[in-house]
Write an enzyme that holds these catalytic residues in place. Sequence first.
Site, PDB file in Angstrom:
ATOM      1  CG  ASN A  86      35.470  11.222   5.440  1.00  0.00           C
ATOM      2  OD1 ASN A  86      36.105  10.159   5.408  1.00  0.00           O
ATOM      3  ND2 ASN A  86      34.214  11.316   5.013  1.00  0.00           N
ATOM      4  CD1 TRP A  87      42.221  12.113   4.919  1.00  0.00           C
ATOM      5  CD2 TRP A  87      43.686  10.403   4.982  1.00  0.00           C
ATOM      6  NE1 TRP A  87      43.428  12.599   5.364  1.00  0.00           N
ATOM      7  CE2 TRP A  87      44.345  11.578   5.410  1.00  0.00           C
ATOM      8  CE3 TRP A  87      44.402   9.206   4.942  1.00  0.00           C
ATOM      9  CZ2 TRP A  87      45.689  11.583   5.791  1.00  0.00           C
ATOM     10  CZ3 TRP A  87      45.733   9.205   5.332  1.00  0.00           C
ATOM     11  CH2 TRP A  87      46.370  10.388   5.741  1.00  0.00           C
ATOM     12  CE  LYS A  88      34.244  12.198   1.394  1.00  0.00           C
ATOM     13  NZ  LYS A  88      33.319  12.862   0.492  1.00  0.00           N
ATOM     14  CG  HIS A 130      29.766  10.560   4.811  1.00  0.00           C
ATOM     15  ND1 HIS A 130      29.525  10.515   3.458  1.00  0.00           N
ATOM     16  CD2 HIS A 130      30.613  11.605   5.003  1.00  0.00           C
ATOM     17  CE1 HIS A 130      30.211  11.484   2.866  1.00  0.00           C
ATOM     18  NE2 HIS A 130      30.875  12.159   3.776  1.00  0.00           N
ATOM     19  CD  GLU A 139      31.072  10.005   0.122  1.00  0.00           C
ATOM     20  OE1 GLU A 139      31.919   9.346   0.746  1.00  0.00           O
ATOM     21  OE2 GLU A 139      31.283  11.164  -0.302  1.00  0.00           O
ATOM     22  CD  GLU A 191      29.960  15.887   5.293  1.00  0.00           C
ATOM     23  OE1 GLU A 191      31.105  16.312   5.134  1.00  0.00           O
ATOM     24  OE2 GLU A 191      29.657  14.695   5.109  1.00  0.00           O
ATOM     25  N   GLY A 209      32.179  16.880  -2.737  1.00  0.00           N
ATOM     26  CA  GLY A 209      33.014  16.446  -3.848  1.00  0.00           C
ATOM     27  C   GLY A 209      32.670  17.097  -5.171  1.00  0.00           C
ATOM     28  CB  SER A 250      33.284  21.811  -1.923  1.00  0.00           C
ATOM     29  OG  SER A 250      32.858  20.750  -2.767  1.00  0.00           O
ATOM     30  N   GLY A 284      36.712  16.678   3.099  1.00  0.00           N
ATOM     31  CA  GLY A 284      37.013  15.497   2.296  1.00  0.00           C
ATOM     32  C   GLY A 284      38.267  15.719   1.465  1.00  0.00           C
ATOM     33  N   GLY A 285      38.082  16.087   0.207  1.00  0.00           N
ATOM     34  CA  GLY A 285      39.194  16.220  -0.746  1.00  0.00           C
ATOM     35  C   GLY A 285      40.370  17.030  -0.228  1.00  0.00           C
TER      36      GLY A 285
HETATM   37  O1  LIG Z   1      31.978  14.373   2.462  1.00  0.00           O
HETATM   38  C1  LIG Z   1      32.774  15.195   2.872  1.00  0.00           C
HETATM   39  C2  LIG Z   1      33.449  15.004   4.161  1.00  0.00           C
HETATM   40  O2  LIG Z   1      32.867  13.975   4.888  1.00  0.00           O
HETATM   41  C3  LIG Z   1      33.107  16.398   2.081  1.00  0.00           C
HETATM   42  O3  LIG Z   1      33.862  16.005   1.001  1.00  0.00           O
HETATM   43  P1  LIG Z   1      34.535  17.135   0.077  1.00  0.00           P
HETATM   44  O4  LIG Z   1      35.253  18.067   1.033  1.00  0.00           O
HETATM   45  O5  LIG Z   1      35.466  16.382  -0.815  1.00  0.00           O
HETATM   46  O6  LIG Z   1      33.424  17.815  -0.633  1.00  0.00           O
END
Ligand SMILES: O=C(CO)COP(=O)(O)O
Length: 249
Positions: A9-11, A94, A96, A166, A172, A211, A232-233
């Site tokens: 997930n590149w956000k 998600h 967010e 999650e 993050g 993470s 994510g990251g």
């Molecule tokens: O929200 C995430 C994937 O959707 C997880 O993000 P991180 O891997 O950056 O913690």
Amino acid sequence: MRTPLIAGNWKMNGSAALVEEFGRAFAETTLPASLDVVILPPFPYLDAARRAFDGTPLRLGAQTLNPLHSGARTGEVSGRMLREFGVEYALAGHSERRQLYREGDEAVLDRLLAALNVDITPILCVGETLEERDAGRTQEVVLRQVGYAMARLEPDQRERVIIAYEPVWAIGTGRTATPQQAQEVMAAIREYQAGFDRDLAAGLRLLYGGSMNAGNAAELLAQPDIDGGLVGGASLKVDDFLAICQSAG
Ligand SMILES: O=C(CO)COP(=O)(O)O
């Protein structure tokens, strides 16, 4: 029996150059034989990604979608449009989106249904905040999020849903849930579903997110109820993401 899935997930990150880099790297790599790999780039990169990922194992996902097919919804994108660009997976719920855009369980359900209606596989995201975990409410919160959506779907729709656990406090933050913490919640989700349908629960794909990185992925993915990751990251660095994919074999 459950095919592992790693989703990046590149956000609101990435670039056209990164899309090309991923296409090149995955064209040259041999991945574990039984593994699904999905990249969820921001909308403007979908078309370029479709072309760059052609001939690679990478599949396309969307980070959200609007419940309607079309209409006066400034700034929104529909499942039907995503389908036209080769999108096969979409996130719903998600954290967010739940927190920043106030999408509650009902809005999440609308998006799940919208994805299912156009043959996009929804990835339902659930997870507790740190406050909720500290109050001992993790399972209550997670199972409410799972149950709200799953209970309102038809059995054949339920079979197509993937669930990503999650924990909000792990997203993050660099603070990963321990494999035991993650496994405990995943097992609870599977057991909850088994209370309604044992076969469905046995086939339900559960992803961990929060993470996840090249260093901790193998141990997380080795847990019996963790079938993959929502990254994510670490999905923004091709070498790290490839390493995570390799550890899912
Ligand atoms: O929200 C995430 C994937 O959707 C997880 O993000 P991180 O891997 O950056 O913690």
